[in-house]
Design a protein around this motif. Sequence first.
Motif, PDB file in Angstrom:
ATOM      1  N   ALA A  89      45.189  16.934  22.728  1.00 16.21           N
ATOM      2  CA  ALA A  89      44.552  17.797  21.712  1.00 16.21           C
ATOM      3  C   ALA A  89      44.528  19.149  21.862  1.00 16.21           C
ATOM      4  CB  ALA A  89      42.932  17.372  21.923  1.00 16.21           C
ATOM      5  N   LEU A  90      44.561  19.719  20.775  1.00 16.70           N
ATOM      6  CA  LEU A  90      44.886  21.090  20.659  1.00 16.70           C
ATOM      7  C   LEU A  90      44.106  21.524  19.700  1.00 16.70           C
ATOM      8  CD1 LEU A  90      46.400  23.849  21.545  1.00 16.70           C
ATOM      9  CD2 LEU A  90      48.259  23.144  19.658  1.00 16.70           C
ATOM     10  N   ALA A  91      42.995  22.330  19.870  1.00 14.68           N
ATOM     11  CA  ALA A  91      42.159  23.047  18.951  1.00 14.68           C
ATOM     12  C   ALA A  91      42.837  24.360  18.672  1.00 14.68           C
ATOM     13  CB  ALA A  91      40.717  23.190  19.520  1.00 14.68           C
ATOM     14  N   LEU A  92      43.090  24.597  17.436  1.00  7.95           N
ATOM     15  CA  LEU A  92      43.625  25.645  16.877  1.00  7.95           C
ATOM     16  C   LEU A  92      42.837  26.802  16.117  1.00  7.95           C
ATOM     17  CD1 LEU A  92      47.007  24.325  15.605  1.00  7.95           C
ATOM     18  CD2 LEU A  92      46.699  25.818  17.618  1.00  7.95           C
ATOM     19  N   LYS A  93      42.883  28.118  16.066  1.00 11.51           N
ATOM     20  CA  LYS A  93      42.735  29.133  15.521  1.00 11.51           C
ATOM     21  C   LYS A  93      43.858  29.937  15.133  1.00 11.51           C
ATOM     22  CE  LYS A  93      38.895  32.442  14.947  1.00 11.51           C
ATOM     23  NZ  LYS A  93      37.924  32.897  15.431  1.00 11.51           N
ATOM     24  N   THR A  94      43.979  30.046  14.021  1.00  9.88           N
ATOM     25  CA  THR A  94      45.336  30.794  13.550  1.00  9.88           C
ATOM     26  C   THR A  94      45.102  31.973  12.551  1.00  9.88           C
ATOM     27  OG1 THR A  94      45.557  29.077  11.494  1.00  9.88           O
ATOM     28  CG2 THR A  94      46.936  28.669  13.473  1.00  9.88           C
ATOM     29  N   LEU A  95      45.627  32.977  12.752  1.00  8.48           N
ATOM     30  CA  LEU A  95      45.054  34.228  11.952  1.00  8.48           C
ATOM     31  C   LEU A  95      46.381  34.939  11.915  1.00  8.48           C
ATOM     32  CD1 LEU A  95      42.102  35.252  14.262  1.00  8.48           C
ATOM     33  CD2 LEU A  95      42.100  34.191  12.032  1.00  8.48           C
ATOM     34  N   THR A  96      46.539  35.708  10.831  1.00  2.13           N
ATOM     35  CA  THR A  96      47.379  36.819  10.545  1.00  2.13           C
ATOM     36  C   THR A  96      46.946  38.180  11.398  1.00  2.13           C
ATOM     37  OG1 THR A  96      46.450  37.994   8.764  1.00  2.13           O
ATOM     38  CG2 THR A  96      47.810  36.062   8.233  1.00  2.13           C
ATOM     39  N   PRO A  97      47.949  38.864  11.778  1.00  2.00           N
ATOM     40  CA  PRO A  97      47.607  40.336  12.347  1.00  2.00           C
ATOM     41  C   PRO A  97      46.347  41.032  11.915  1.00  2.00           C
ATOM     42  CG  PRO A  97      49.836  39.809  12.280  1.00  2.00           C
ATOM     43  CD  PRO A  97      49.412  38.844  11.494  1.00  2.00           C
ATOM     44  N   ASP A  98      46.499  40.991  10.637  1.00  2.00           N
ATOM     45  CA  ASP A  98      45.231  41.809   9.700  1.00  2.00           C
ATOM     46  C   ASP A  98      43.901  41.202   9.983  1.00  2.00           C
ATOM     47  OD1 ASP A  98      47.076  43.697   8.928  1.00  2.00           O
ATOM     48  OD2 ASP A  98      47.145  42.795   6.900  1.00  2.00           O
ATOM     49  N   GLU A  99      44.169  39.712   9.886  1.00  2.00           N
ATOM     50  CA  GLU A  99      42.778  38.958   9.884  1.00  2.00           C
ATOM     51  C   GLU A  99      42.275  39.090  11.532  1.00  2.00           C
ATOM     52  OE1 GLU A  99      43.885  35.398   6.942  1.00  2.00           O
ATOM     53  OE2 GLU A  99      44.307  35.184   8.904  1.00  2.00           O
TER      54      GLU A  99
END
Length: 82
Positions: free
Chosen positions: A64-74
Amino acid sequence: MDANRIKTLIEDGLPGARADVQGDDGVHFEALVVCEAFAGKLPLARHRMVYATLGERMGGEIHALALKTLTPDEHVRQQERG
């Protein structure tokens, strides 16, 4: 599998990405991935991009891999909010 190996795989697979991966049981992990390539993409597409860097390890070595994905600005905006 360990968190450092996952970090390396993600960062090598997504040029310019920065990943912070946590997890100490060897199969369950959480990751914050910041990458300019996420701009304009929905969360599901971003997650697929990350999963692609891990290939067959997902569902095998990585249960399992819980992800939080953001752009640099976010990411900057999120840090400013505290």
